[in-house]
Design a protein around this motif. Structure first.
Motif, short mmCIF file in Angstrom:
data_model
loop_
_atom_site.label_atom_id
_atom_site.label_comp_id
_atom_site.label_asym_id
_atom_site.label_seq_id
_atom_site.Cartn_x
_atom_site.Cartn_y
_atom_site.Cartn_z
N UNK A 189 0.84 -1.21 0.00
CA UNK A 189 0.00 0.00 0.00
C UNK A 189 0.87 1.25 0.00
N UNK A 190 0.38 2.30 -0.62
CA UNK A 190 1.16 3.55 -0.73
C UNK A 190 1.56 4.09 0.64
N UNK A 191 0.68 3.90 1.63
CA UNK A 191 1.00 4.44 2.96
C UNK A 191 2.12 3.66 3.65
N UNK A 192 2.49 2.50 3.12
CA UNK A 192 3.58 1.72 3.72
C UNK A 192 4.92 1.94 3.03
N UNK A 193 4.93 2.74 1.97
CA UNK A 193 6.18 3.00 1.26
C UNK A 193 6.59 4.46 1.44
N UNK A 194 7.88 4.74 1.44
CA UNK A 194 8.32 6.13 1.60
C UNK A 194 7.98 6.97 0.38
N UNK A 195 7.52 8.20 0.65
CA UNK A 195 7.22 9.11 -0.45
C UNK A 195 8.48 9.77 -1.01
N UNK A 196 9.47 9.99 -0.14
CA UNK A 196 10.67 10.72 -0.52
C UNK A 196 11.90 9.84 -0.30
N UNK A 197 12.79 9.84 -1.27
CA UNK A 197 14.07 9.18 -1.11
C UNK A 197 15.18 10.22 -1.03
N UNK A 198 16.07 10.07 -0.06
CA UNK A 198 17.22 10.95 0.07
C UNK A 198 18.48 10.11 -0.18
N UNK A 199 19.25 10.50 -1.18
CA UNK A 199 20.51 9.81 -1.46
C UNK A 199 21.65 10.81 -1.48
N UNK A 200 22.81 10.33 -1.12
CA UNK A 200 24.02 11.17 -1.11
C UNK A 200 25.20 10.33 -1.54
N UNK A 201 26.24 11.00 -2.02
CA UNK A 201 27.38 10.29 -2.56
C UNK A 201 28.29 9.68 -1.52
#
Length: 213
Positions: free
Chosen positions: A21-33
């Motif tokens: 379900x959409x509410x169980x997945x993160x809306x935003x991903x933060x990635x860094x090098x």
């Protein structure tokens, strides 16, 4: 490629095949090098606030650290180190699977003169929107230098806090609750300016300066 990288890539692809379900997945991903970028991307006590601070302290998001045990908060984000130069396969897998894993927007930060992570992530994750964060001043040209037809939104050097606000602005078009949170945050900024303005006017400049010291 190391076994650890292989394992992470496999986990990303497995998660992309699951129907959650959409509410169980993160809306935003933060990635860094690199984890050396964390103080800029997350925020630090000695420096300016970052994306982590904006999302958790101002806008009510929670960080998701387990796909199988998501936080109770309705809106969440995830955080990864994904190097464009040292682990290009991992970067590709992260961006390629992002939409299928439920992400709606990615914030990507990188430092150095060859800050390629935001650009490459945007190219691979397209049409998912990506917001680039130059971790250092010398990273700006690299991050914003995308050719026509390969869009990337970017903020000024080090301002991952603004990147987080922009990411939530995207989401707010579909979630009225997030729009309300953004408005409340902005009104808080306005109240702060009004309070300072009144104090400066009523105390006078010398007394105001003394109080601020």
């Amino acid at each position: 490629m190391s076994d650890n990288v292989d394992a992470l890539i496999e986990e990303l692809h497995e998660e992309a095949t699951r129907d959650r379900p959409a509410e169980d997945t993160p809306e935003i991903g933060i990635v860094m090098g690199s984890d050396s970028d964390l103080d800029v991307m997350a925020g630090s006590e000695s420096g300016r606030p970052g994306a982590y601070d904006a999302l958790t302290e101002e806008l009510g998001f929670a960080e998701q650290t387990s796909y199988d045990e998501p936080p109770e908060a309705r809106f969440t984000f995830e955080t990864f180190v994904v190097s464009a130069h040292r682990t290009p396969e991992l970067m590709y897998a992260y961006a390629e699977t992002a939409e299928d894993r439920g992400l709606d927007v990615i914030i990507a930060g990188a430092g150095g003169k060859s800050a390629d992570l935001p650009n490459m992530t945007a190219s691979i994750a397209y049409p998912l929107p990506v917001i680039g964060v130059p971790v250092q001043e010398k990273s700006v040209d690299s991050v914003i230098g995308m050719p026509q037809g390969a869009p990337l939104t970017a903020v000024d050097a080090g301002k991952s806090f603004n990147a987080a606000l922009s990411a939530v602005q995207y989401l707010a078009r579909q979630h009225e609750e997030l729009r309300d949170r953004l408005v409340e945050y902005h009104e808080g900024l306005q109240d702060g300016v009004a309070d300072v303005s009144r104090d400066l006017h009523e105390l006078g400049t010398p007394a105001f300066r003394t109080r601020e010291e």
